[in-house]
Design an enzyme around this catalytic site. Structure first.
Site, PDB file in Angstrom:
ATOM      1  N   GLY A  29      31.982  29.782  76.144  1.00  0.00           N
ATOM      2  CA  GLY A  29      32.573  29.501  76.551  1.00  0.00           C
ATOM      3  C   GLY A  29      32.949  28.261  75.002  1.00  0.00           C
ATOM      4  N   GLN A  30      34.484  27.459  74.652  1.00  0.00           N
ATOM      5  CA  GLN A  30      34.149  26.479  73.514  1.00  0.00           C
ATOM      6  C   GLN A  30      32.394  25.381  74.324  1.00  0.00           C
ATOM      7  OE1 GLN A  30      37.611  24.534  72.520  1.00  0.00           O
ATOM      8  NE2 GLN A  30      37.217  23.585  71.767  1.00  0.00           N
ATOM      9  N   ARG A  31      32.133  25.447  72.994  1.00  0.00           N
ATOM     10  CA  ARG A  31      30.944  24.489  73.713  1.00  0.00           C
ATOM     11  C   ARG A  31      29.930  24.753  74.491  1.00  0.00           C
ATOM     12  NH1 ARG A  31      32.160  22.749  68.998  1.00  0.00           N
ATOM     13  NH2 ARG A  31      33.271  21.164  68.270  1.00  0.00           N
TER      14      ARG A  31
ATOM     15  N   ASP B 224      29.693  33.944  62.453  1.00  0.00           N
ATOM     16  CA  ASP B 224      30.612  33.214  63.425  1.00  0.00           C
ATOM     17  C   ASP B 224      32.131  32.629  62.856  1.00  0.00           C
ATOM     18  OD1 ASP B 224      30.655  31.314  65.100  1.00  0.00           O
ATOM     19  OD2 ASP B 224      28.792  29.381  64.643  1.00  0.00           O
TER      20      ASP B 224
ATOM     21  N   GLY C 110      26.791  26.317  73.260  1.00  0.00           N
ATOM     22  CA  GLY C 110      26.077  26.305  72.627  1.00  0.00           C
ATOM     23  C   GLY C 110      25.814  27.298  71.866  1.00  0.00           C
TER      24      GLY C 110
ATOM     25  N   HIS D  74      28.626  21.825  60.819  1.00  0.00           N
ATOM     26  CA  HIS D  74      28.186  23.023  60.732  1.00  0.00           C
ATOM     27  C   HIS D  74      27.259  22.986  59.965  1.00  0.00           C
ATOM     28  CE1 HIS D  74      29.198  25.108  64.517  1.00  0.00           C
ATOM     29  NE2 HIS D  74      30.055  24.064  64.301  1.00  0.00           N
TER      30      HIS D  74
ATOM     31  N   ARG E  34      22.645  23.045  59.227  1.00  0.00           N
ATOM     32  CA  ARG E  34      21.566  24.280  59.147  1.00  0.00           C
ATOM     33  C   ARG E  34      20.891  23.907  57.455  1.00  0.00           C
ATOM     34  NH1 ARG E  34      26.863  26.448  60.103  1.00  0.00           N
ATOM     35  NH2 ARG E  34      27.294  26.789  57.531  1.00  0.00           N
TER      36      ARG E  34
ATOM     37  N   SER F 168      26.898  28.846  68.790  1.00  0.00           N
ATOM     38  CA  SER F 168      26.350  28.604  67.281  1.00  0.00           C
ATOM     39  C   SER F 168      25.115  27.819  67.163  1.00  0.00           C
ATOM     40  CB  SER F 168      27.241  27.943  67.099  1.00  0.00           C
ATOM     41  OG  SER F 168      28.928  28.319  67.192  1.00  0.00           O
TER      42      SER F 168
END
EC number: 2.7.1.156
Length: 175
Positions: free
Chosen positions: A10-12, A80, A14, A50, A54, A16
């Site tokens: 689901g969204q958020r 992604d 974890g 984001h 990284r 990514s």
């Protein structure tokens, strides 16, 4: 050796962050292939956060549709995400609303592009959303997109060597 990993949730949840950590556990210089079309300033800021997270050891590539343009032979690549990638096939910003592709045509095009892209020796870490896990939308366009994205997730999962479901930041191995 080619390897396909699908990280879903689901969204958020974890997804990514987990994908990035996984890539870094495999190589010091991974590739991040971003599929998002930047629609507004809020999303542009999200992308910038984001990228900052990284760091400079990542090679960042932005490609909204044609991932197969990029040779990632023998590399580790985080893609992604499938959801935004599907959006770019489902809604073609260069066409009028009346000329948008059907779900079947968009799905066929993205499956073909997936096959072309993954037809190289590399480690592919795909990130996607489980948007079909929520309620059924009262919007017909949203229902068609949810169907298409769910079918694409199934397609990628069928090709994947591993499938990880993220639940509240916890990876759960599915396949």
């Amino acid at each position: 050796m080619k390897k396909i990993i699908l990280i879903t949730g689901g969204q958020r949840s974890g997804k990514s962050m987990y994908a990035e950590q996984l890539a870094l556990s495999m190589t010091n210089h991974p590739i991040y292939l971003a599929t998002a079309h930047i629609w507004d300033d809020e999303f542009r800021q999200r992308v910038a956060r984001h990228q900052e997270r990284r760091g400079s050891n990542w090679t960042n590539i932005e490609e909204e549709k044609y991932l197969s343009r990029h040779n990632i032979y023998n590399k580790v690549c985080v893609i992604d995400c499938i959801t935004l990638w599907c959006t770019n096939f489902f809604y073609d910003k260069d066409r009028k609303v009346s000329e948008q592709p059907s779900v079947a045509d968009a799905l066929r095009a993205i499956e073909e592009e997936f096959d072309k892209f993954t037809n190289q020796e590399a480690t592919f870490i795909f990130v996607t959303n489980e948007i079909g896990s929520g309620g059924v939308s009262d919007n017909a366009i949203q229902r068609r997109f949810t169907d298409m994205e769910g079918w694409m997730n199934q397609y990628v999962a069928s090709k994947a060597d591993e499938v990880i479901l993220m639940v509240s930041g916890i990876p759960v191995k599915i396949k």
